[in-house]
Design a protein around this motif. Structure first.
Motif, short mmCIF file in Angstrom:
data_model
loop_
_atom_site.label_atom_id
_atom_site.label_comp_id
_atom_site.label_asym_id
_atom_site.label_seq_id
_atom_site.Cartn_x
_atom_site.Cartn_y
_atom_site.Cartn_z
N LEU A 244 -0.12 6.05 10.34
CA LEU A 244 0.88 6.39 9.23
C LEU A 244 1.11 8.01 9.55
N VAL A 289 6.29 8.50 -2.76
CA VAL A 289 6.08 9.37 -1.66
C VAL A 289 6.34 10.96 -1.97
N TRP A 432 10.55 4.40 4.12
CA TRP A 432 9.86 4.92 3.20
C TRP A 432 10.06 4.68 1.57
N CYS A 435 7.82 1.78 0.42
CA CYS A 435 6.36 2.31 -0.10
C CYS A 435 6.14 2.08 -1.47
N ILE A 438 -0.20 3.47 -2.13
CA ILE A 438 -0.94 4.59 -1.22
C ILE A 438 -2.56 4.63 -1.63
N ALA A 470 -1.23 3.34 3.50
CA ALA A 470 -0.34 2.76 2.59
C ALA A 470 0.33 1.54 2.77
N ARG A 471 1.06 1.05 1.74
CA ARG A 471 1.68 -0.36 1.90
C ARG A 471 3.20 -0.26 1.74
N PHE A 472 3.79 -0.96 2.52
CA PHE A 472 5.37 -1.01 2.76
C PHE A 472 5.77 -2.67 2.63
#
Length: 482
Positions: A244, A289, A432, A435, A438, A470-472
């Motif tokens: 990341l 974010v 982004w 996202c 986190i 983090a996850r997306f």
């Protein structure tokens, strides 16, 4: 030293400079590399010199020399003035600097154990112990370990009255195992690709515990040889923090450099999609974010007391709740957006002019109680990717593709099957914007990036990026054929 810089400033002002600064830089760097149980290289490098930068008729001039003598200081100041007059004739508008007040003081990297005081035998022993641990794993073809440490002393004096001294110390190390079988090559690195470098003493190297992680790294490299290929499709993606960090570097760090935005710089990383009309308007990411440029963060390669224009280190918001709110600026570009420099002008050495560079551009961590395990447990189906292997991004920093060393499929909140050759692709604001989680501060790491290229002639910058995993959601994974 005082006589040297005063002679340079006096000569600059006699040559008609409206502004001038002088940097004297001394840098010493040493390194060790071990490969397959033997010393591969041991290197030591020393450099020292002086650079004079000045404004004449609204144009920049710069000249430098490794000869630290008063007569030479006067000569390069006069030469810089000649260059400034020539460059002023090619400018449409004169250069105007912001009103940053001149500072005086000193700064030193906090160091508990001087890396230059640790014996080479002890340093070599750390690398060889790691090599031996990797060598105990059958199937490993190549074992490598490296260590580097440096000290840089800088003096900065300007015609406005700035007078600054700094001492920056860096230290770091890393290991890597390579496994080869029937045309398949797999690599695992620790703690990240190329190792980890920070501003600190040798205590940072000891904290890595290279030998304690060596066997796991080697076992994963071998396991990847027979692991199934990463599947292809749209899925939820969790990124480990060092991967990341590189994502931040490429899709945020470079496009927020204001010289790129203004069209003053396009080398290596190209220009930027984050144009001035998007400041305080563009939703760069989701509402969770938050990205800052923090030159005060402990351990960062972008951490200092003052930048190379004498601007103090600052913590500046870049993305706030997903909204683009700032850029990396210097004293020349900041006035163009009605601001003061946030202190990101740095040169890679005494023979280079300061340009806008990243400091420590970092993603803020999520809630205190959230961990990587929590992110995985909360993901019904997806993939977890770890440690960068390759990257590609277009010259406006919009479309990107990354490959990582290893991936693990996630099923019903559990990390399951190891997969090889994982890749993912996306478009920066969309990525982004996806996202949605986190991990917290306990998983946050400030990763060093000591190989950022920019400028002509090229400058290799040392920067850092902090991140927690983090996850997306719904990211395209498994790009290309294998």
């Amino acid at each position: 030293m005082k006589d040297l810089v005063n002679r340079a400033l006096d000569a600059a002002q006699r040559a008609g400079a409206a502004y001038a600064d002088v940097r004297v830089v001394e840098r010493e760097t040493e390194s060790l590399t071990v490969k397959n149980g033997a010393l591969e290289s041991a290197a030591a490098h020393r450099t020292a010199g002086m650079g004079v930068r000045l404004l004449v008729d609204g144009g920049w001039g710069f000249s430098a020399s490794s000869l630290l003598e008063p007569i030479e200081a006067e000569r390069i100041a006069r030469e810089a003035a000649e260059i400034a007059r020539a460059s002023a004739g090619a400018r449409r508008e004169p250069i105007v600097l912001d009103g940053t007040p001149p500072a005086q003081g000193s700064y030193r990297t906090p160091v508990r154990e001087d890396p230059f005081a640790v014996s080479l035998d002890e340093k070599l022993g750390i690398l060889l112990a790691s090599d031996e641990a990797m060598g105990r794993v059958p199937g490993v073809t190549v074992r490598e370990g490296s260590m580097e440490w440096s000290r840089e002393r800088k003096t900065f004096v300007s015609s406005e009255g700035a007078n600054l001294e700094q001492e920056i110390v860096e230290a770091g190390a890393g290991i890597e195992a390579t496994a080869v079988d029937e045309g398949e090559v797999q690599v695992r690195s620790f703690p990240q690709m190329g190792g980890q470098l920070v501003t600190a003493g040798f205590e940072a190297v000891r904290a890595l515990d290279l030998a304690g992680n060596a066997q796991r790294v080697a076992e994963e490299a071998v396991a990847l040889l027979t692991a199934p290929q990463c599947p292809s499709g749209e899925m939820d993606l969790i990124l480990e923090s060092s991967q990341l960090a590189l994502q931040i570097h490429e899709s945020c760090g470079h496009p927020i450099e204001l010289d790129r935005v203004l069209g003053m710089e396009a080398s290596f990383a190209g220009t930027s999609f984050l144009t001035l009309d998007r400041l305080d308007q563009l939703q760069y990411g989701s509402s969770i974010v938050h990205i800052d440029a923090d030159a005060t963060a402990p351990g960062g390669l972008g951490t200092f007391g003052w930048d190379d224009e004498g601007v103090p280190a600052q913590d500046v918001p870049i993305v706030s709740a997903g909204l683009l709110v700032g850029y990396l600026t210097n004293r020349e570009t900041a006035p163009r957006i009605g601001r003061q420099s946030m202190g990101s002008a740095r040169a890679s050495g005494w023979d280079r002019i300061p340009i806008i560079r990243m400091t420590n551009v970092s993603l803020r961590p999520g809630p205190e109680a959230t961990s990587l395990d929590d992110l995985i447990a909360d993901t019904r189906e997806g993939i977890y990717l770890e440690t960068n292997r390759s990257w590609s991004i277009d010259d406006r920093r919009l479309n990107f593709q990354f490959g990582t060393q290893a991936g693990w499929l996630i099923r019903d909140g559990r990390r399951t099957q190891l997969v090889r050759n994982p890749t993912y692709t996306g478009i920066t604001p969309r990525f982004w914007g996806s996202c949605d989680a986190i991990a917290g501060p306990r998983d946050w790491v400030l990763w060093g990036v000591p190989n950022c290229g920019k400028g002509e002639p090229m400058q290799t910058g040392h920067v850092s990026h902090g991140a927690s995993p983090a996850r997306f959601r719904k990211v395209q994974v498994g790009v290309g054929r294998w």
